[in-house]
Design an enzyme around this catalytic site. Structure first.
Site, PDB file in Angstrom:
ATOM      1  N   ASP A  50      10.459  26.173  -8.849  1.00 43.78           N
ATOM      2  CA  ASP A  50       9.737  25.598  -9.983  1.00 43.78           C
ATOM      3  C   ASP A  50       9.983  24.093 -10.088  1.00 43.78           C
ATOM      4  OD1 ASP A  50       8.541  25.225 -12.539  1.00 43.78           O
ATOM      5  OD2 ASP A  50       9.087  27.267 -13.102  1.00 43.78           O
ATOM      6  N   THR A  91       3.185  26.023 -14.463  1.00 45.37           N
ATOM      7  CA  THR A  91       3.822  27.191 -13.869  1.00 45.37           C
ATOM      8  C   THR A  91       2.895  28.395 -13.714  1.00 45.37           C
ATOM      9  OG1 THR A  91       5.976  26.506 -14.707  1.00 45.37           O
ATOM     10  CG2 THR A  91       5.733  28.816 -14.127  1.00 45.37           C
ATOM     11  N   ASN A 112      -0.353  27.621 -18.836  1.00 44.51           N
ATOM     12  CA  ASN A 112       0.660  28.550 -19.331  1.00 44.51           C
ATOM     13  C   ASN A 112       0.162  29.185 -20.625  1.00 44.51           C
ATOM     14  OD1 ASN A 112       2.393  27.877 -17.224  1.00 44.51           O
ATOM     15  ND2 ASN A 112       3.451  26.310 -18.418  1.00 44.51           N
ATOM     16  N   ASP A 174       9.255  34.921 -17.302  1.00 47.03           N
ATOM     17  CA  ASP A 174       8.400  36.109 -17.181  1.00 47.03           C
ATOM     18  C   ASP A 174       7.172  35.836 -16.327  1.00 47.03           C
ATOM     19  OD1 ASP A 174       6.617  34.771 -19.120  1.00 47.03           O
ATOM     20  OD2 ASP A 174       7.969  35.514 -20.664  1.00 47.03           O
ATOM     21  N   ASP A 317      13.093  23.622 -12.864  1.00 44.79           N
ATOM     22  CA  ASP A 317      12.122  23.114 -13.837  1.00 44.79           C
ATOM     23  C   ASP A 317      12.808  22.725 -15.140  1.00 44.79           C
ATOM     24  OD1 ASP A 317       9.183  22.812 -14.627  1.00 44.79           O
ATOM     25  OD2 ASP A 317       9.880  24.185 -16.180  1.00 44.79           O
ATOM     26  N   HIS A 321      12.909  18.912 -16.591  1.00 43.41           N
ATOM     27  CA  HIS A 321      12.373  18.565 -17.911  1.00 43.41           C
ATOM     28  C   HIS A 321      13.416  17.855 -18.768  1.00 43.41           C
ATOM     29  CE1 HIS A 321       8.302  20.076 -18.139  1.00 43.41           C
ATOM     30  NE2 HIS A 321       8.659  21.211 -17.550  1.00 43.41           N
ATOM     31  N   ASP A 364       5.498  25.466  -7.647  1.00 43.18           N
ATOM     32  CA  ASP A 364       4.354  25.742  -8.522  1.00 43.18           C
ATOM     33  C   ASP A 364       3.718  24.463  -9.067  1.00 43.18           C
ATOM     34  OD1 ASP A 364       6.524  25.108 -10.072  1.00 43.18           O
ATOM     35  OD2 ASP A 364       6.254  26.712 -11.537  1.00 43.18           O
ATOM     36  N   HIS A 365       4.390  23.327  -8.851  1.00 37.58           N
ATOM     37  CA  HIS A 365       3.881  22.010  -9.235  1.00 37.58           C
ATOM     38  C   HIS A 365       4.965  20.990  -8.919  1.00 37.58           C
ATOM     39  CE1 HIS A 365       6.533  22.317 -12.729  1.00 37.58           C
ATOM     40  NE2 HIS A 365       5.981  23.492 -12.996  1.00 37.58           N
ATOM     41  N   HIS A 498       4.879  17.477 -16.130  1.00 39.34           N
ATOM     42  CA  HIS A 498       3.874  17.700 -15.087  1.00 39.34           C
ATOM     43  C   HIS A 498       2.607  18.216 -15.739  1.00 39.34           C
ATOM     44  CE1 HIS A 498       4.915  21.949 -15.674  1.00 39.34           C
ATOM     45  NE2 HIS A 498       6.171  21.523 -15.716  1.00 39.34           N
TER      46      HIS A 498
END
Length: 557
Positions: A50, A91, A112, A174, A317, A321, A364-365, A498
């Site tokens: 992530d 994500t 998301n 999740d 991730d 952040h 995922d990014h 992102h």
């Protein structure tokens, strides 16, 4: 007599030639069949890291051991120019696009969270109140992939074996487990922190947790990771990242500085606040522990029917952040992740067999450099003044249309209009879209603006509009699409984020390794939706039914 002998000799030669041809044909058929069998792995492993930028692979390379990232790069295939070909880069869409082989325009996971025009409400990509939580009494288990409208590579692996192959998906988040697992996963597990610290699931998959999951939850493994976070190596060796104490990073609650070591009371409390593990590299270690246990307990890769293990490492991730892409924390997190990957690969070698599994690793990014840091280096960047822009836009709407209610919602950098009000005012929807787009284009930090009408009527093949169009779903997306200037974000002044179509959010690693995979690299452009059809081609099975990507031919032996 001579004639008779000649005839017999000719017949004998012809027979020998015929037998030789039949033998060659049989051998070629056996070779072809053998080749098909040889490239059919016992297990496919999909790894999504992530928020992993491509340059993390190169920046930290000299610090990695030989058995993690380096093993994939040096023995596998490295796609160096790999990109997300859509926005928003977040994500939910990221994991879905990796596994479906297509973009939000087709699979429907446009964020998301997003504003649902039919429900007139915000929805979450994996939420589903028709199911119940399993492993907790909290609502965090009420999930399913029902908003994803197409099949995944994990679905196709299951379908190709008449559902005999097994799929297990694992992530702290999740959505990082539910979406890769597809519609047919045997299980998807995610981590419920809060005051519990357990791996849980949804009744979509099962009615109760397997014994091995309960045993893992009661083992104290999660509690063992509630500990002081210091650097893996001497911090003086971390020359590939910025200063430790600075104004560009966030802090854990209760900490006075951004510096190592990190030891807030919440981190050390053994009875609560398990969510804090997610924002440390230990969340990745916990994920690796659980994935290795799943590999063993679920007997993945133990027969000739291909299974699938989907693992997402989410802590990268959370750390990005909070601390930003240039932090000592992000460097330490990737060094520790490298060690966790090495542990996972070793377990795969032992339990499945080296050379018996196929693996890919991607993200995922990506993520943006912290704008406050960029500004300190005199690089154009900044933050959106959302309140000022909203006030100005409302004034425009009131003046132009006599009501602010013509805009129903703003979600994922998209403006949703109230089509009923537009119609009642006897206005052209396309005209209103253009008028609002032209107004917003004049605001600070806005780089460009497009309308839904443009997305419907044009076929873009490159650049930002191409990326936006691939992210535009006709049933779910908005009326006006807003793009911020490069280096500008709507976020706090500390940490990275992102979601944009800019290259720092789209450039992500893509590594293939294992059975049927060549050793090498390419700088030719590849795109995230190419992953699923590449695996499908290698396995010789159907592509996911919404596939728009294409197999990366350089990868496959």
């Amino acid at each position: 007599m001579k004639m008779k002998n000649y005839f017999v000799a000719s017949l004998l030669v012809s027979t020998m030639l015929f037998v030789s041809v039949l033998s060659a044909q049989k051998k070629n058929k056996e070779t072809r069949n053998d080749n098909l069998l040889r490239v059919k792995p016992k297990l496919v492993v999909g790894i999504v890291v992530d928020q992993m930028r491509y340059d993390y692979l190169t920046r930290f390379y000299d610090h990695f051991g030989n058995d993690g990232f380096k093993r994939l790069v040096e023995q596998g295939f490295n796609c160096k120019n790999n990109h997300f070909n859509y926005a928003p880069t977040s994500t939910g869409p990221g994991h879905t696009s990796v596994y479906t082989g297509t973009t939000p325009a087709v699979h429907g996971i446009i964020g998301n969270n997003w504003y649902d025009k039919e429900l007139d409400a915000s929805v979450y990509c994996a939420s589903d109140d028709t199911y119940t939580s399993v492993g907790t009494t909290a609502d965090e288990g009420k999930m399913s992939p029902h908003r994803m409208g197409v099949t995944t590579i994990t679905d196709e692996v299951r379908l190709s074996s008449q559902m005999k192959g097994k799929t297990i998906a694992i992530a702290l988040k999740d959505r990082g487990a539910v979406l890769p697992g597809g519609h047919t996963a045997n299980a998807a597990y995610w981590f419920h922190g809060a005051d519990e610290g357990n791996w849980i699931t949804s009744s979509f998959y099962m009615t109760q947790l397997p014994k091995w999951v309960n045993d893992f939850n009661s083992s104290g493994t999660a509690q063992s990771y509630k500990k002081v976070w210091n650097t893996l190596k001497d911090i003086k060796e971390y020359k590939e990242s910025g200063t430790d104490n600075n104004l560009f990073e966030g802090k854990f609650e209760g900490e006075a500085t951004t510096s190592f070591p990190h030891n807030p009371a919440e981190l050390l409390d053994k009875n609560k606040s398990f969510d804090i593990i997610k924002a440390t590299p230990f969340g990745n270690s916990l994920t690796a522990d659980f994935a290795i246990e799943a590999l063993k307990q679920e007997n993945l890769g133990k027969d000739d029917i291909t299974d699938f293990l989907a693992v997402s490492f989410s802590s990268t991730d959370y750390v990005g952040h909070m601390f930003g892409v240039n932090s000592k924390e992000i460097q330490d997190t990737y060094l520790r992740l490298d060690a966790d990957l090495a542990r996972l690969f070793k377990a795969l070698d032992k339990n499945v067999g080296e050379g018996e599994y196929t693996l890919f690793l991607t993200a995922d990014h990506g993520a943006v450099e912290v704008p406050t840091y960029l500004k300190s280096e005199k690089i154009p960047s900044g933050y959106v003044d959302t309140a000022a822009n909203k006030k100005r836009l409302n004034e425009f709407l009131q003046y132009k249309y006599g009501t602010e209610d013509i805009i129903k919602n703003y979600s994922n950098d998209q403006i949703f209009l109230d089509h009923k009000i537009v119609k009642n005012l006897d206005l052209s929807l396309a005209d209103v879209q253009v008028e609002i787009a032209q107004e917003v284009l004049g605001y600070d930090a806005i780089d460009r603006v497009y309308t839904a009408s443009q997305m419907w009527s044009n076929n873009y093949t490159s650049g930002i509009p191409y990326i936006l169009q691939n992210g535009y779903n006709q049933k779910r997306s908005g009326d006006v699409l807003v793009v911020l200037k490069p280096g500008y974000i709507s976020y706090s002044t500390t940490g990275s984020t992102h979601g944009s179509p800019q290259i720092y959010d789209t450039h992500a690693p893509l590594l293939f390794y294992g059975k049927g995979i060549k050793s090498g690299s390419t700088v030719n452009r590849t795109e995230i939706p190419d992953i699923a059809p590449t695996i499908s081609a290698l396995l010789g099975i159907s592509f996911p039914n919404g596939t728009t990507g294409k197999p990366i031919t350089e990868v496959i032996k």
